[in-house]
Design a protein around this motif. Structure first.
Motif, PDB file in Angstrom:
ATOM      1  N   VAL A   1       9.769   2.792  29.799  1.00  0.00           N
ATOM      2  CA  VAL A   1       8.562   3.878  29.947  1.00  0.00           C
ATOM      3  C   VAL A   1       7.761   4.042  31.360  1.00  0.00           C
ATOM      4  O   VAL A   1       7.610   5.132  31.723  1.00  0.00           O
ATOM      5  N   GLU A   2       7.472   2.712  31.893  1.00  0.00           N
ATOM      6  CA  GLU A   2       6.646   2.747  33.069  1.00  0.00           C
ATOM      7  C   GLU A   2       7.472   3.503  34.171  1.00  0.00           C
ATOM      8  O   GLU A   2       6.980   4.302  34.781  1.00  0.00           O
ATOM      9  N   ARG A   3       8.855   3.067  34.339  1.00  0.00           N
ATOM     10  CA  ARG A   3       9.514   3.712  35.327  1.00  0.00           C
ATOM     11  C   ARG A   3       9.736   5.227  35.087  1.00  0.00           C
ATOM     12  O   ARG A   3       9.750   6.156  35.924  1.00  0.00           O
ATOM     13  N   GLY A   4       9.936   5.742  33.645  1.00  0.00           N
ATOM     14  CA  GLY A   4       9.948   7.042  33.445  1.00  0.00           C
ATOM     15  C   GLY A   4       8.873   7.767  33.576  1.00  0.00           C
ATOM     16  O   GLY A   4       8.972   8.877  34.164  1.00  0.00           O
ATOM     17  N   ARG A   5       7.702   7.192  33.527  1.00  0.00           N
ATOM     18  CA  ARG A   5       6.277   7.765  33.749  1.00  0.00           C
ATOM     19  C   ARG A   5       6.321   8.214  35.232  1.00  0.00           C
ATOM     20  O   ARG A   5       5.610   9.280  35.624  1.00  0.00           O
ATOM     21  N   GLU A   6       6.822   7.295  36.079  1.00  0.00           N
ATOM     22  CA  GLU A   6       6.510   7.548  37.403  1.00  0.00           C
ATOM     23  C   GLU A   6       7.451   8.612  38.042  1.00  0.00           C
ATOM     24  O   GLU A   6       6.903   9.418  38.466  1.00  0.00           O
TER      25      GLU A   6
ATOM     26  N   GLN B   1      14.488  10.228  47.129  1.00  0.00           N
ATOM     27  CA  GLN B   1      15.580  10.723  46.909  1.00  0.00           C
ATOM     28  C   GLN B   1      15.400  12.427  46.776  1.00  0.00           C
ATOM     29  O   GLN B   1      16.532  12.907  46.327  1.00  0.00           O
ATOM     30  N   GLY B   2      14.366  13.052  46.920  1.00  0.00           N
ATOM     31  CA  GLY B   2      14.186  14.272  46.849  1.00  0.00           C
ATOM     32  C   GLY B   2      14.115  14.730  45.736  1.00  0.00           C
ATOM     33  O   GLY B   2      14.088  16.055  45.335  1.00  0.00           O
ATOM     34  N   VAL B   3      13.676  14.147  44.707  1.00  0.00           N
ATOM     35  CA  VAL B   3      13.543  14.196  43.110  1.00  0.00           C
ATOM     36  C   VAL B   3      12.153  14.780  43.107  1.00  0.00           C
ATOM     37  O   VAL B   3      11.029  13.960  43.131  1.00  0.00           O
ATOM     38  N   PRO B   4      11.750  16.001  42.749  1.00  0.00           N
ATOM     39  CA  PRO B   4      10.275  16.565  42.403  1.00  0.00           C
ATOM     40  C   PRO B   4       9.938  15.886  40.878  1.00  0.00           C
ATOM     41  O   PRO B   4      10.614  15.594  40.328  1.00  0.00           O
ATOM     42  N   ALA B   5       8.659  16.001  40.623  1.00  0.00           N
ATOM     43  CA  ALA B   5       8.022  15.452  39.567  1.00  0.00           C
ATOM     44  C   ALA B   5       8.401  16.391  38.329  1.00  0.00           C
ATOM     45  O   ALA B   5       8.278  17.734  38.558  1.00  0.00           O
ATOM     46  N   CYS B   6       8.987  16.049  37.347  1.00  0.00           N
ATOM     47  CA  CYS B   6       9.426  16.738  36.092  1.00  0.00           C
ATOM     48  C   CYS B   6       8.248  17.710  35.588  1.00  0.00           C
ATOM     49  O   CYS B   6       8.567  18.556  35.006  1.00  0.00           O
ATOM     50  N   MET B   7       7.161  17.067  35.598  1.00  0.00           N
ATOM     51  CA  MET B   7       6.135  17.816  35.219  1.00  0.00           C
ATOM     52  C   MET B   7       5.719  18.848  35.903  1.00  0.00           C
ATOM     53  O   MET B   7       5.155  20.116  35.040  1.00  0.00           O
ATOM     54  N   ALA B   8       6.141  19.291  37.141  1.00  0.00           N
ATOM     55  CA  ALA B   8       6.035  20.465  37.584  1.00  0.00           C
ATOM     56  C   ALA B   8       6.435  21.709  36.787  1.00  0.00           C
ATOM     57  O   ALA B   8       5.883  22.591  37.219  1.00  0.00           O
ATOM     58  N   CYS B   9       7.644  21.302  36.163  1.00  0.00           N
ATOM     59  CA  CYS B   9       8.089  22.641  35.351  1.00  0.00           C
ATOM     60  C   CYS B   9       8.117  22.365  34.051  1.00  0.00           C
ATOM     61  O   CYS B   9       7.932  23.587  33.172  1.00  0.00           O
ATOM     62  N   HIS B  10       8.023  21.035  33.675  1.00  0.00           N
ATOM     63  CA  HIS B  10       8.006  20.952  32.068  1.00  0.00           C
ATOM     64  C   HIS B  10       6.610  20.752  31.477  1.00  0.00           C
ATOM     65  O   HIS B  10       6.473  20.543  30.297  1.00  0.00           O
TER      66      HIS B  10
ATOM     67  N   ASP C   1      22.048   7.118  36.963  1.00  0.00           N
ATOM     68  CA  ASP C   1      22.170   6.914  35.611  1.00  0.00           C
ATOM     69  C   ASP C   1      20.857   6.013  35.296  1.00  0.00           C
ATOM     70  O   ASP C   1      20.276   6.407  34.052  1.00  0.00           O
ATOM     71  N   GLU C   2      20.179   5.221  35.805  1.00  0.00           N
ATOM     72  CA  GLU C   2      19.216   4.465  35.408  1.00  0.00           C
ATOM     73  C   GLU C   2      17.994   5.403  35.599  1.00  0.00           C
ATOM     74  O   GLU C   2      17.093   5.178  34.858  1.00  0.00           O
ATOM     75  N   ASP C   3      17.981   6.254  36.747  1.00  0.00           N
ATOM     76  CA  ASP C   3      16.628   7.190  36.898  1.00  0.00           C
ATOM     77  C   ASP C   3      16.599   8.103  35.459  1.00  0.00           C
ATOM     78  O   ASP C   3      15.809   8.256  34.723  1.00  0.00           O
ATOM     79  N   ILE C   4      17.741   8.507  35.108  1.00  0.00           N
ATOM     80  CA  ILE C   4      17.846   9.456  33.928  1.00  0.00           C
ATOM     81  C   ILE C   4      17.824   8.690  32.570  1.00  0.00           C
ATOM     82  O   ILE C   4      16.731   9.353  31.781  1.00  0.00           O
ATOM     83  N   GLU C   5      18.229   7.544  32.400  1.00  0.00           N
ATOM     84  CA  GLU C   5      17.774   6.613  31.315  1.00  0.00           C
ATOM     85  C   GLU C   5      16.318   6.771  31.234  1.00  0.00           C
ATOM     86  O   GLU C   5      15.573   6.661  29.985  1.00  0.00           O
ATOM     87  N   ALA C   6      15.620   6.138  32.260  1.00  0.00           N
ATOM     88  CA  ALA C   6      14.259   5.920  32.274  1.00  0.00           C
ATOM     89  C   ALA C   6      13.382   7.263  31.833  1.00  0.00           C
ATOM     90  O   ALA C   6      12.446   7.104  31.284  1.00  0.00           O
ATOM     91  N   VAL C   7      13.598   8.279  32.500  1.00  0.00           N
ATOM     92  CA  VAL C   7      12.715   9.576  32.374  1.00  0.00           C
ATOM     93  C   VAL C   7      13.205  10.003  31.014  1.00  0.00           C
ATOM     94  O   VAL C   7      11.824  10.663  30.342  1.00  0.00           O
TER      95      VAL C   7
END
Length: 205
Positions: free
Chosen positions: A115-120, A129-138, A190-196
């Motif tokens: 959860v903590e990594r997913g929250r970040e 990695q050029g990945v924006p915050a998910c909350m920007a759209c969701h 895969d680890e990023d996807i699993e956490a978020v």
């Protein structure tokens, strides 16, 4: 948290949105009747009991309209959904969409170790990695954005969301406007996807 990165990424994503805002005019009671055949996969009131299948409760109606039209018109393929959607009229789709939007989503337990990594990732992205915050759209609470066809992620099954993100990353799903999700997911491990996705499944106000 890099606030400038989040703001810039959100602006670019929203500016690139090509879908028109939809004001969905449907009948909730008619949608409830028509949803009788959807219960087997999507559960009572749109809360799926199978983690491999998506929950629809609380999804913005315009997002449901967009996805059902894709299935019906053959632009998105699925062995279960494509045949089900083939016979739907525009009225049927609008009625189902407003019905499911009006339902209360059920939240799920998340893996506390992730959860903590997913929250970040959800709130700050992965700047390196050029990945924006998910909350920007969701949305901050994962509620999606009505009128922009951005889906609700809060309470969605983690297993289903992992599958969706991997399909975008691997170019197996291409219904995202302007490649938004494909470009983002391509930079995620895969680890990023699993956490978020674990974080999102338990996300609520």
């Amino acid at each position: 948290m890099n606030n400038r990165f989040i703001a810039a990424a959100a602006g670019l994503i929203l500016a690139g949105l090509s879908l028109p805002a939809l004001a969905v005019d449907g009948d909730i009671e008619a949608g409830e009747r028509k949803a009788a055949t959807c219960v087997a996969c999507h559960g009572a009131q749109g809360n799926s009991n199978n983690p491999a299948w998506p929950s629809l409760a609380g999804q913005p109606a315009d997002y449901i309209v967009y996805q059902l039209q894709l299935f019906r018109d053959g632009d998105r393929q699925d062995p279960l959904m494509t045949p089900q959607a083939a016979a739907l009229s525009d009225e049927d789709i609008r009625d189902l969409a407003v019905y499911y939007e009006a339902q209360e989503a059920v939240f799920h337990e998340a893996d506390e170790e992730l959860v903590e990594r997913g929250r970040e990732i959800y709130r700050a992205g992965i700047p390196g990695q050029g990945v924006p915050a998910c909350m920007a759209c969701h949305g901050p609470a994962g509620e999606g954005v009505k009128g922009a066809s951005f889906p609700r992620v809060a309470g969605q099954h983690a297993q289903y969301m992992r599958k969706a993100l991997r399909e975008y990353r691997d170019e197996e799903r291409d219904t995202d406007p302007n490649r938004m999700m494909r470009d983002i997911a391509s930079r995620m491990s895969d680890e990023d996807i699993e956490a978020v996705t674990e974080y999102m499944t338990g996300l609520h106000r």
